[in-house]
Design an enzyme around this catalytic site. Sequence first.
Site, PDB file in Angstrom:
ATOM      1  N   LYS A   1       0.831  -1.196   0.000  1.00 50.36           N
ATOM      2  CA  LYS A   1       0.000   0.000   0.000  1.00 50.36           C
ATOM      3  C   LYS A   1       0.873   1.257   0.000  1.00 50.36           C
ATOM      4  O   LYS A   1       1.928   1.281   0.658  1.00 50.36           O
ATOM      5  CB  LYS A   1      -0.893  -0.043   1.243  1.00 50.36           C
ATOM      6  CG  LYS A   1      -1.960   1.016   1.359  1.00 50.36           C
ATOM      7  CD  LYS A   1      -2.784   0.732   2.622  1.00 50.36           C
ATOM      8  CE  LYS A   1      -3.809   1.797   2.905  1.00 50.36           C
ATOM      9  NZ  LYS A   1      -4.541   1.504   4.169  1.00 50.36           N
TER      10      LYS A   1
ATOM     11  N   SER B   1      -9.265   1.866   4.031  1.00 55.74           N
ATOM     12  CA  SER B   1      -8.429   2.602   3.106  1.00 55.74           C
ATOM     13  C   SER B   1      -7.551   1.714   2.229  1.00 55.74           C
ATOM     14  O   SER B   1      -6.935   2.199   1.272  1.00 55.74           O
ATOM     15  CB  SER B   1      -7.555   3.587   3.877  1.00 55.74           C
ATOM     16  OG  SER B   1      -6.669   2.918   4.763  1.00 55.74           O
TER      17      SER B   1
ATOM     18  N   SER C   1      -9.465  -0.572   8.138  1.00 53.24           N
ATOM     19  CA  SER C   1      -8.921  -0.435   6.779  1.00 53.24           C
ATOM     20  C   SER C   1      -8.345  -1.701   6.178  1.00 53.24           C
ATOM     21  O   SER C   1      -8.015  -1.725   4.996  1.00 53.24           O
ATOM     22  CB  SER C   1      -7.862   0.674   6.750  1.00 53.24           C
ATOM     23  OG  SER C   1      -8.473   1.932   6.918  1.00 53.24           O
TER      24      SER C   1
END
Length: 479
Positions: A82, A157, A181
């Site tokens: 990420k 997220s 997330s």
Amino acid sequence: MTQSDIWRLSATDLTTLTRSGDLSAEDAVQSSIDRMKQVNPDLNAVVEDLSAEALDRARALDRTRAQGGPVGPLHGVPVTIKINVDQKGHATSNGVVALKDVIAPDDAPFVRNLKNAGAVVFGRTNTPEFSFRADTDNPLHGRTHNPWGRHISPGGSSGGAGAAVMAGIGALAHGNDIGGSLRFPAAANGAVTVKPGLGRVPAWNPSQQSERGLLAQSMSVQGLITRSAADLHLSMPSLIAADPRDPFHVPMPWHGEPLDGPIKVAFTKETFGYALHPEVEKALDTARDALIDAGYRVEEVSPPDVFDCGRTGYRTLMGEVLTLLKGDIEAAGSQTIREIFDVYFQEFPPITGTELVRMLAKRTHYAREWSLFLEGYPLVLSPFLPQPFFKPNRDTEGAEGVHEVLGCAVYSYAMNFLGLPAACVPARLADLPQGSQPINVQIAARRWREDLAVDAAASIEARVGQMCLSLWDKMGAAG
């Protein structure tokens, strides 16, 4: 299996082949790269292509193995990272235009542990601005789409991570979780994850200019999104390896001591006044039945007050955000994210000043209540969200939208405030008017017993099957 099908393999199956030499790391990585090139243009899940350096590393791993060198437990497994975590030489943009040139001077502990285990990073995945939405879109890289269709948000997220791994782009996807997330994208895409407990996975970004707030440190954790529970058992032991840069990491083995007798599971459908959708209830019933058939002792009983704990925890976090992060959001965030935060502060009125200090202290009270409860019930099976996953941009639709996205998600962020592990696993594929979509449930566990949560997730998965197979049929990828 042909070269073009290698991307379908789980990390567990891949390592059986790569460690034995029946499959080269180069071929494993190349197949994921090919899959990325095929489906990512429509998804926008991977926003930085690292194919060239990934193939160089895969070839180096193959040479090492051929020469009799060490072979790691994740040898040749293609993974994504990420974009809010440091990877040496790459931007840690966090989805913010102003941070697009923040180049990491070194790998974060999670990335280092992945590489030490033999994994190969071939792409970096999308996140919303400041990694603080349950949907994934930003002005720097644009929107990520859910592979099940554009009627569902990909979650956030770690939305890029969830969409990527379920679409077959890599066998493992890194993500992180301060309020959900890892679990939101798992639920949105039908993936499997476990939010580790506080202190389990070392974390730190060498590029950061100052330390994060106390609650950000204690609520945020690093983890993986996978297509199967077995891949969590395979990979997490390597990722919890100690790193001195995280002084609060707790060096404990992944697997704890076996528990005596049938493991008791507290089962609840309580949604605290939020409507429980029939498809979510069916998913919960399926998960309960799967655990009973697997030998668990499941009892319908209410755990300590999740609503009070979760809402208090998130309001306290919002107090810290208001104090430490709001200035950055106002200075560098888009109009969209600024407006969303305005509504966050309405939904979760920030606790500040002396009251914030009191609530930090009260966190121990909540954690003690749960610790005592989990002595009798080591696992808690509950909804993750009371309704099927929401549509893209639902959180931009004012108070009602934010309430549906985050307001009702108390089972999610309560676990962050408590610092407890929680797995999220699909238990049903719902056929809804807007289209088919997976429904996930949550399994919380005793402190330090992520392994128990993953075991339970595996039992549910054994009943329901892997959602990726239905997804690939839908995408036209199965043949």
